[in-house]
Design a protein around this motif. Structure first.
Motif, mmCIF file in Angstrom:
data_model
loop_
_atom_site.group_PDB
_atom_site.id
_atom_site.type_symbol
_atom_site.label_atom_id
_atom_site.label_comp_id
_atom_site.label_asym_id
_atom_site.label_seq_id
_atom_site.Cartn_x
_atom_site.Cartn_y
_atom_site.Cartn_z
ATOM 1 N N LEU A 1 0.843 -0.895 0.180
ATOM 2 C CA LEU A 1 -0.426 0.108 0.157
ATOM 3 C C LEU A 1 1.054 1.795 -0.319
ATOM 4 C CD1 LEU A 1 -3.507 -0.049 0.919
ATOM 5 C CD2 LEU A 1 -2.073 1.697 2.718
ATOM 6 N N LEU A 2 1.995 1.364 0.523
ATOM 7 C CA LEU A 2 3.036 2.823 0.743
ATOM 8 C C LEU A 2 3.301 2.633 -0.760
ATOM 9 C CD1 LEU A 2 3.891 4.702 2.567
ATOM 10 C CD2 LEU A 2 5.958 3.179 3.021
ATOM 11 N N VAL A 3 3.891 1.354 -1.134
ATOM 12 C CA VAL A 3 4.260 1.942 -2.357
ATOM 13 C C VAL A 3 3.507 2.411 -3.638
ATOM 14 C CG1 VAL A 3 5.652 0.475 -4.677
ATOM 15 C CG2 VAL A 3 6.763 -0.188 -2.081
ATOM 16 N N GLY A 4 2.125 1.765 -3.141
ATOM 17 C CA GLY A 4 1.047 1.974 -4.645
ATOM 18 C C GLY A 4 0.789 3.570 -4.344
ATOM 19 N N CYS A 5 0.776 4.057 -2.694
ATOM 20 C CA CYS A 5 0.841 5.292 -2.521
ATOM 21 C C CYS A 5 1.819 6.367 -3.006
ATOM 22 C CB CYS A 5 0.703 5.790 -1.033
ATOM 23 S SG CYS A 5 -1.057 5.349 -0.989
ATOM 24 N N ILE A 6 3.009 5.697 -3.179
ATOM 25 C CA ILE A 6 3.866 7.042 -3.663
ATOM 26 C C ILE A 6 4.546 6.868 -4.617
ATOM 27 C CG2 ILE A 6 6.269 6.240 -3.584
ATOM 28 C CD1 ILE A 6 6.696 5.596 -0.639
ATOM 29 N N LEU A 7 4.261 5.675 -5.107
ATOM 30 C CA LEU A 7 4.026 5.812 -7.250
ATOM 31 C C LEU A 7 2.997 6.082 -7.946
ATOM 32 C CD1 LEU A 7 5.742 4.333 -9.405
ATOM 33 C CD2 LEU A 7 4.513 2.251 -9.251
ATOM 34 N N GLY A 8 1.773 5.729 -7.174
ATOM 35 C CA GLY A 8 0.168 6.332 -7.785
ATOM 36 C C GLY A 8 1.031 8.588 -7.331
ATOM 37 N N ALA A 9 0.866 8.934 -6.113
ATOM 38 C CA ALA A 9 1.746 9.949 -6.401
ATOM 39 C C ALA A 9 2.354 10.371 -6.971
ATOM 40 C CB ALA A 9 1.701 10.389 -4.756
#
Length: 117
Positions: A19-27
């Motif tokens: 979830l953290l990796v997805g948030c960073i990549l998505g942002a």
């Protein structure tokens, strides 16, 4: 079990990390592509990509549960030794789902911060 807080389990670390990796990549993706294709299109596209990852992960997770015994029986019947097992497959699909949720969340938050109404 992690030797920290009692509510932090291995499962929560797996999904939380994705979830953290997805948030960073998505942002990052929304922020970079907003200058090229506009804020609404960038936020919508990132959200849809996250939805696709979440759907794939959910479908794969359930397929792992359904196909797990059959795969084990096939491996035993064919006398093959592969590293596939149901638990690893479910773990991978949980990571993909967590990543998708992270991208979706980042698309919403960054889209709101950049002014998408």
């Amino acid at each position: 079990m992690v030797s920290g807080h009692p509510l932090i389990t291995t499962q929560s670390r797996i999904v939380g990390g994705a979830l953290l990796v997805g948030c960073i990549l998505g942002a990052v993706c929304v922020s970079v592509s907003a200058s090229i294709i506009g804020i609404p299109t960038a936020a919508d596209t990132a959200f849809l990509a996250g939805t696709l990852a979440l759907g794939f992960g959910t479908l794969g997770w359930s397929a792992s549960i359904i196909a797990g015994p059959g795969m084990k029986a096939m491996q035993a019947h064919l006398e093959t030794s592969t590293d596939w097992n149901e638990a690893d497959s479910r773990r991978a699909m949980a990571r993909i789902s967590g990543f998708g949720i992270g991208v979706m969340t980042a698309a919403i938050v960054v889209g709101m911060l950049l002014g998408y109404r």
